[in-house]
Motif scaffolding. Sequence first.
Motif, mmCIF file in Angstrom:
data_model
loop_
_atom_site.group_PDB
_atom_site.id
_atom_site.type_symbol
_atom_site.label_atom_id
_atom_site.label_comp_id
_atom_site.label_asym_id
_atom_site.label_seq_id
_atom_site.Cartn_x
_atom_site.Cartn_y
_atom_site.Cartn_z
ATOM 1 N N TYR A 1 10.978 -7.144 -4.502
ATOM 2 C CA TYR A 1 10.321 -5.936 -4.091
ATOM 3 C C TYR A 1 11.044 -4.508 -3.558
ATOM 4 C CZ TYR A 1 11.230 -7.457 0.696
ATOM 5 O OH TYR A 1 12.017 -7.900 1.860
ATOM 6 N N PRO A 2 10.488 -3.478 -4.008
ATOM 7 C CA PRO A 2 11.195 -2.347 -3.437
ATOM 8 C C PRO A 2 10.808 -1.761 -2.043
ATOM 9 C CG PRO A 2 9.446 -1.623 -4.792
ATOM 10 C CD PRO A 2 9.405 -3.320 -4.926
ATOM 11 N N GLY B 1 0.646 -1.332 0.159
ATOM 12 C CA GLY B 1 0.133 0.118 0.012
ATOM 13 C C GLY B 1 0.864 1.123 -0.086
ATOM 14 N N MET B 2 2.196 1.060 -0.050
ATOM 15 C CA MET B 2 2.984 2.440 -0.071
ATOM 16 C C MET B 2 3.001 3.104 -1.418
ATOM 17 S SD MET B 2 6.620 1.348 1.950
ATOM 18 C CE MET B 2 7.132 0.335 0.736
ATOM 19 N N GLU C 1 2.995 6.437 -7.675
ATOM 20 C CA GLU C 1 3.230 4.983 -8.012
ATOM 21 C C GLU C 1 2.781 4.251 -6.803
ATOM 22 O OE1 GLU C 1 6.731 3.780 -9.881
ATOM 23 O OE2 GLU C 1 6.668 5.464 -11.503
ATOM 24 N N THR C 2 2.033 3.064 -7.026
ATOM 25 C CA THR C 2 2.301 2.286 -5.658
ATOM 26 C C THR C 2 3.255 1.209 -5.833
ATOM 27 O OG1 THR C 2 -0.659 2.864 -5.873
ATOM 28 C CG2 THR C 2 0.192 0.668 -4.716
ATOM 29 N N LEU C 3 3.988 1.080 -4.807
ATOM 30 C CA LEU C 3 5.090 0.017 -5.072
ATOM 31 C C LEU C 3 4.561 -1.320 -4.806
ATOM 32 C CD1 LEU C 3 7.633 2.090 -2.564
ATOM 33 C CD2 LEU C 3 7.207 2.308 -5.108
ATOM 34 N N LYS C 4 5.182 -2.221 -5.277
ATOM 35 C CA LYS C 4 4.937 -3.545 -5.470
ATOM 36 C C LYS C 4 4.932 -4.050 -3.920
ATOM 37 C CE LYS C 4 6.765 -8.069 -6.891
ATOM 38 N NZ LYS C 4 7.597 -8.765 -7.543
ATOM 39 N N GLU C 5 4.172 -4.860 -3.451
ATOM 40 C CA GLU C 5 3.805 -5.410 -2.240
ATOM 41 C C GLU C 5 5.126 -6.102 -1.925
ATOM 42 O OE1 GLU C 5 0.526 -7.881 -1.540
ATOM 43 O OE2 GLU C 5 1.112 -9.267 -2.946
ATOM 44 N N ALA C 6 5.637 -5.958 -0.717
ATOM 45 C CA ALA C 6 6.832 -6.960 -0.254
ATOM 46 C C ALA C 6 6.386 -8.192 0.337
ATOM 47 C CB ALA C 6 7.457 -6.062 0.880
ATOM 48 N N LEU C 7 6.855 -9.297 -0.136
ATOM 49 C CA LEU C 7 6.712 -10.601 0.485
ATOM 50 C C LEU C 7 7.931 -11.279 0.724
ATOM 51 C CD1 LEU C 7 3.993 -11.972 -1.920
ATOM 52 C CD2 LEU C 7 3.581 -11.250 0.226
ATOM 53 N N ASP C 8 8.381 -11.559 1.969
ATOM 54 C CA ASP C 8 9.780 -11.925 2.262
ATOM 55 C C ASP C 8 9.127 -13.350 3.442
ATOM 56 O OD1 ASP C 8 12.424 -12.437 3.331
ATOM 57 O OD2 ASP C 8 12.810 -10.114 2.656
ATOM 58 N N LEU C 9 10.034 -14.254 2.907
ATOM 59 C CA LEU C 9 10.135 -15.405 3.754
ATOM 60 C C LEU C 9 11.482 -15.817 4.127
ATOM 61 C CD1 LEU C 9 8.379 -17.887 4.914
ATOM 62 C CD2 LEU C 9 8.689 -18.979 2.839
ATOM 63 N N ARG C 10 11.662 -16.035 5.297
ATOM 64 C CA ARG C 10 13.199 -16.535 5.909
ATOM 65 C C ARG C 10 13.020 -17.656 6.637
ATOM 66 N NH1 ARG C 10 14.648 -15.202 10.985
ATOM 67 N NH2 ARG C 10 16.993 -14.909 10.229
ATOM 68 N N ALA C 11 14.068 -18.555 6.655
ATOM 69 C CA ALA C 11 14.055 -19.872 7.586
ATOM 70 C C ALA C 11 15.466 -20.214 7.835
ATOM 71 C CB ALA C 11 13.262 -20.979 6.637
ATOM 72 N N LYS C 12 15.589 -20.738 9.063
ATOM 73 C CA LYS C 12 16.749 -21.022 9.747
ATOM 74 C C LYS C 12 16.598 -22.258 10.266
ATOM 75 C CE LYS C 12 20.547 -19.675 12.678
ATOM 76 N NZ LYS C 12 20.977 -18.540 13.533
ATOM 77 N N ALA C 13 17.592 -23.599 9.930
ATOM 78 C CA ALA C 13 17.611 -24.346 10.676
ATOM 79 C C ALA C 13 19.027 -24.724 11.454
ATOM 80 C CB ALA C 13 17.400 -25.681 9.638
#
Length: 562
Positions: A541-542, A495-496, A507-519
């Motif tokens: 994404y920006p 929504g930025m 401009e409406t910036l692309k939505e941020a989708l960030d997935l992280r994982a640690k084992a």
Amino acid sequence: MSSHLNTLCAGMRSLLVTLAACLFSTIALAQEQEQWGGDGEIEDVEIEIVRERQITLQKVSRNFEKVPPRPVEPIKPEITYTFQNLKFNSPLYNAPIRPLRLKQEPISKLYGNYLSGGFGNFSSPYLEGWFNTKRDKSRYYGAHLYHRSFGKGPVDDKNSASSNTELKLFGETFGKDVSIGGFINYENRGGYFYGYTPGLEVDRDTIRQTYDIISLGGTIRNTKPSDFNYTLGGNFSYLKDNFEAVESDLGASFHSDYKFNERSMLKIKSTYNLIARKDSLVSATPRHLFKVAPSVQFSPLERLSIGAGINLVYENDTIRSRSFHIYPDVNASYELSNSVSAFANLKGDIDKVSLHTLARENFWLNSNVAIAHSNKTLEFETGLTGKLGRRLAFVAGAGAANYKNLYFHQTDSIDRAKYDVVYDNGNTQRVNVYADLNFNKDDNVKLGLRADYFSYSTDDLAEAWHRPTYRINADASFNVYKKVLLNMGFVMQGGMKAFNPETSQVETLKEALDLRAKATYFVSKQVSLFVLGENLISSKYPVFLNYPVRGLQVMGGVSWSF
């Protein structure tokens, strides 16, 4: 003699008669047995005895007479008693006491030091260490070292490299009444203005940016909690960038509370900051910001807790006509049940804004940006907090605030790789609705979820530039048989809106989708191996216009506790 003879003769005759009678009875019995043909057995005979006569005795009355007591006769002579003190001296005797001694359990080994390192794609080394004292009741001190850098980035490899290095020393000593602590910290953040026009050839030295920050501080507080508690602190921070901007921030604080009884308390919070900044075109007047917030916390009812106070603020920002401000500082909490409470807050404040805070939000700031504090004239918040069962905790609420001179980030009209700071000189209304859930099961399973919705209404600006309208954060942790630890995190925001000066369009910036994982796999109590993956969706994404983030990042390493 004749008489004796007669007596003897008479006795003999009597004896003979008795013998003859016995012989006759025996012969008669034998004949009777022969007559009946038996062997001398006696036939069964039933004999009935009937007793009809009762013996009765006549009742006789008996009289008992009490024996009268004897009259008291005086004893003569009278008896006299004499008491004498008996002294007895016993010899001294020290009995040996042999207390029972329990076998002391061995103290488990404590690993106070930690060292971790790894390497990943984008030429990214990683190093982190913690060094602390162990089991010392009178003091503790330690150090923290952190470094992570990326030799390459999402745009033109080395032109979008970045690094972050931090070294901190800290400690505190505990006296009987007073404890004294302090720290000194050095931080270096480096990167490049890689938001330039794609395909443009640039000199890396001209687009390089670094922030060097040196800070130190200390606190004095009472060691043991009592009816009167206090904390006195002081700090100093100095920032310098790769160009000509420098800023110093000198601060002091005093927090205290005094408990009148179990249901009432007096609190005082006060802070002071002196901020001085200098840039290539700016030599700003030192800015003062002084706050004092006294309040009374009391409980008029068993389940109700109320805090009532005011917030007094003095500041000398030239962006405002008034320097002195008075805000309400009121809060209330009511226990609806043993596990759920309702709360409400009403307050106002001046939010400190400096080059320190702006550079942490946006690394790609332009030179000589305008800096002024934000005036939060009024904010109201209400919601519920509590637990559902033993493992699930929650907070849900909504708030609305009115700001004056709230700042936003906007792309520079000349250099698209740099950002200016713009202010809404009118009123900005912000609404925030949120919910927070946390689940914990025996420290083996931990889940967290936070969702926020934001709405902005501005007067002078067309949009609330680079402010998200929604954000979702999720975290999960699983401990599998105490050998494998899995950590996962997910962030989604969008929504930025940003103003593009090249196209003069919003401009409406692309939505941020960030997935992280640690084992993490624990080889032993001291050694573990880990694999970390970030941006597993590989979404470029920006966060700010013209600044995409790195794609898939993978790193492996080892950790050691000692």
